[in-house]
Design a protein around this motif. Structure first.
Motif, PDB file in Angstrom:
ATOM      1  N   LYS A  55       0.864  -1.181   0.000  1.00 48.91           N
ATOM      2  CA  LYS A  55       0.000   0.000   0.000  1.00 48.91           C
ATOM      3  C   LYS A  55       0.895   1.223   0.000  1.00 48.91           C
ATOM      4  CE  LYS A  55      -4.182  -1.538   2.298  1.00 48.91           C
ATOM      5  NZ  LYS A  55      -5.068  -1.341   3.438  1.00 48.91           N
ATOM      6  N   ASP A  56       0.621   2.143  -0.887  1.00 50.53           N
ATOM      7  CA  ASP A  56       1.414   3.368  -0.928  1.00 50.53           C
ATOM      8  C   ASP A  56       0.940   4.316   0.180  1.00 50.53           C
ATOM      9  OD1 ASP A  56      -0.932   4.470  -1.879  1.00 50.53           O
ATOM     10  OD2 ASP A  56      -0.216   4.737  -3.916  1.00 50.53           O
ATOM     11  N   PRO A  57       1.633   5.451   0.404  1.00 49.53           N
ATOM     12  CA  PRO A  57       1.245   6.373   1.474  1.00 49.53           C
ATOM     13  C   PRO A  57      -0.176   6.909   1.336  1.00 49.53           C
ATOM     14  CG  PRO A  57       3.468   6.865   0.752  1.00 49.53           C
ATOM     15  CD  PRO A  57       2.928   5.823  -0.187  1.00 49.53           C
ATOM     16  N   ALA A  58      -0.722   6.925   0.142  1.00 47.23           N
ATOM     17  CA  ALA A  58      -2.094   7.395  -0.049  1.00 47.23           C
ATOM     18  C   ALA A  58      -3.120   6.313   0.283  1.00 47.23           C
ATOM     19  CB  ALA A  58      -2.299   7.851  -1.495  1.00 47.23           C
ATOM     20  N   GLY A  59      -2.656   5.098   0.589  1.00 51.05           N
ATOM     21  CA  GLY A  59      -3.561   4.011   0.956  1.00 51.05           C
ATOM     22  C   GLY A  59      -4.026   3.165  -0.211  1.00 51.05           C
ATOM     23  N   VAL A  60      -3.453   3.358  -1.387  1.00 53.08           N
ATOM     24  CA  VAL A  60      -3.842   2.580  -2.567  1.00 53.08           C
ATOM     25  C   VAL A  60      -3.049   1.273  -2.578  1.00 53.08           C
ATOM     26  CG1 VAL A  60      -3.911   2.553  -5.092  1.00 53.08           C
ATOM     27  CG2 VAL A  60      -4.345   4.678  -3.843  1.00 53.08           C
ATOM     28  N   ARG A  61      -3.764   0.177  -2.734  1.00 51.11           N
ATOM     29  CA  ARG A  61      -3.138  -1.143  -2.761  1.00 51.11           C
ATOM     30  C   ARG A  61      -2.588  -1.446  -4.152  1.00 51.11           C
ATOM     31  NH1 ARG A  61      -0.431  -5.169  -1.024  1.00 51.11           N
ATOM     32  NH2 ARG A  61      -1.142  -7.229  -1.540  1.00 51.11           N
ATOM     33  N   HIS A  62      -1.320  -1.900  -4.206  1.00 53.08           N
ATOM     34  CA  HIS A  62      -0.686  -2.290  -5.461  1.00 53.08           C
ATOM     35  C   HIS A  62      -0.466  -3.803  -5.408  1.00 53.08           C
ATOM     36  CE1 HIS A  62       0.183   1.833  -6.764  1.00 53.08           C
ATOM     37  NE2 HIS A  62       0.313   2.075  -5.458  1.00 53.08           N
ATOM     38  N   ALA A  63      -0.947  -4.515  -6.412  1.00 54.76           N
ATOM     39  CA  ALA A  63      -0.847  -5.976  -6.435  1.00 54.76           C
ATOM     40  C   ALA A  63       0.605  -6.404  -6.620  1.00 54.76           C
ATOM     41  CB  ALA A  63      -1.699  -6.538  -7.572  1.00 54.76           C
ATOM     42  N   GLY A  64       0.930  -7.576  -6.084  1.00 58.38           N
ATOM     43  CA  GLY A  64       2.272  -8.120  -6.237  1.00 58.38           C
ATOM     44  C   GLY A  64       2.467  -8.726  -7.614  1.00 58.38           C
ATOM     45  N   ARG A  65       3.711  -8.774  -8.030  1.00 58.44           N
ATOM     46  CA  ARG A  65       4.023  -9.321  -9.356  1.00 58.44           C
ATOM     47  C   ARG A  65       4.312 -10.818  -9.317  1.00 58.44           C
ATOM     48  NH1 ARG A  65       7.572  -4.798 -12.506  1.00 58.44           N
ATOM     49  NH2 ARG A  65       6.185  -3.055 -12.121  1.00 58.44           N
ATOM     50  N   ARG A  66       4.666 -11.353  -8.167  1.00 61.77           N
ATOM     51  CA  ARG A  66       4.913 -12.778  -7.976  1.00 61.77           C
ATOM     52  C   ARG A  66       5.966 -13.336  -8.930  1.00 61.77           C
ATOM     53  NH1 ARG A  66       2.598 -12.569  -3.308  1.00 61.77           N
ATOM     54  NH2 ARG A  66       0.353 -12.670  -3.213  1.00 61.77           N
ATOM     55  N   TYR A  67       6.996 -12.570  -9.203  1.00 59.56           N
ATOM     56  CA  TYR A  67       8.028 -13.029 -10.135  1.00 59.56           C
ATOM     57  C   TYR A  67       8.939 -14.073  -9.502  1.00 59.56           C
ATOM     58  CZ  TYR A  67      10.956  -9.639  -7.707  1.00 59.56           C
ATOM     59  OH  TYR A  67      11.633  -8.942  -6.747  1.00 59.56           O
ATOM     60  N   LEU A  68       9.253 -13.949  -8.219  1.00 62.66           N
ATOM     61  CA  LEU A  68      10.084 -14.950  -7.551  1.00 62.66           C
ATOM     62  C   LEU A  68       9.328 -16.268  -7.403  1.00 62.66           C
ATOM     63  CD1 LEU A  68      11.650 -12.736  -4.756  1.00 62.66           C
ATOM     64  CD2 LEU A  68      12.713 -13.477  -6.880  1.00 62.66           C
ATOM     65  N   ARG A  69       8.075 -16.175  -7.031  1.00 62.20           N
ATOM     66  CA  ARG A  69       7.255 -17.372  -6.867  1.00 62.20           C
ATOM     67  C   ARG A  69       7.101 -18.123  -8.189  1.00 62.20           C
ATOM     68  NH1 ARG A  69       1.179 -17.597  -4.347  1.00 62.20           N
ATOM     69  NH2 ARG A  69       0.959 -19.836  -4.474  1.00 62.20           N
ATOM     70  N   SER A  70       6.918 -17.405  -9.283  1.00 58.33           N
ATOM     71  CA  SER A  70       6.753 -18.063 -10.574  1.00 58.33           C
ATOM     72  C   SER A  70       8.029 -18.805 -10.976  1.00 58.33           C
ATOM     73  CB  SER A  70       6.358 -17.055 -11.643  1.00 58.33           C
ATOM     74  OG  SER A  70       7.384 -16.125 -11.855  1.00 58.33           O
ATOM     75  N   VAL A  71       9.197 -18.248 -10.678  1.00 57.01           N
ATOM     76  CA  VAL A  71      10.455 -18.936 -10.991  1.00 57.01           C
ATOM     77  C   VAL A  71      10.612 -20.174 -10.124  1.00 57.01           C
ATOM     78  CG1 VAL A  71      12.961 -18.739 -10.912  1.00 57.01           C
ATOM     79  CG2 VAL A  71      11.612 -16.880 -11.857  1.00 57.01           C
TER      80      VAL A  71
END
Length: 129
Positions: A106-122
């Motif tokens: 969540k950024d300082p404004a409270g907006v949630r940004h989804a994860g990219r899951r790049y490590l998990r996919s590898v």
């Protein structure tokens, strides 16, 4: 209640028809050998390379010192009688944003940004079934 066993305890694992004890015979010599170390080094390096390829590029205009791609490193060390490979992410504590990119934030404004899951996919693509 049974009494605990005395003396050195061995690591045992296996199936119903086969038991592998790491402290006996040729298996221990094999796991300590240079050929196994070379295999672990190769596979750890390949996994780290795949993670570097999958990692997002950052908007680093002046320096790449804190980018995610520059902070992924493979290491191999001997733990007990076996070679173990590690992929270390973010040795530099100032580049802590790799896990934020992975899991989301969540950024300082409270907006949630989804994860990219790049490590998990590898890790899922390297899994042996």
């Amino acid at each position: 209640m049974p009494t605990p066993k005395r003396g050195k305890q061995y690591t045992r694992y296996g199936t119903k028809h086969f038991t592998f004890e790491t402290d006996q015979g040729f298996e221990t010599k094999l796991m300590k050998s240079g050929a196994v170390r070379a295999l672990v080094v190769t596979k750890t390096g390949e996994m780290a390379g795949n993670m570097i390829k999958a990692a997002p590029r950052g908007p680093h205009v002046t320096t790449d010192a804190y980018s995610i791609k520059k902070n992924i490193h493979p290491y191999v060390e001997q733990v007990g009688d076996e070679w173990v490979g590690y992929v270390v992410i973010e040795e530099t504590d100032r580049a802590r944003h790799a896990m934020l990119q992975e899991r989301g934030y969540k950024d300082p404004a409270g907006v949630r940004h989804a994860g990219r899951r790049y490590l998990r996919s590898v890790l899922e693509s390297e899994r042996v079934e």
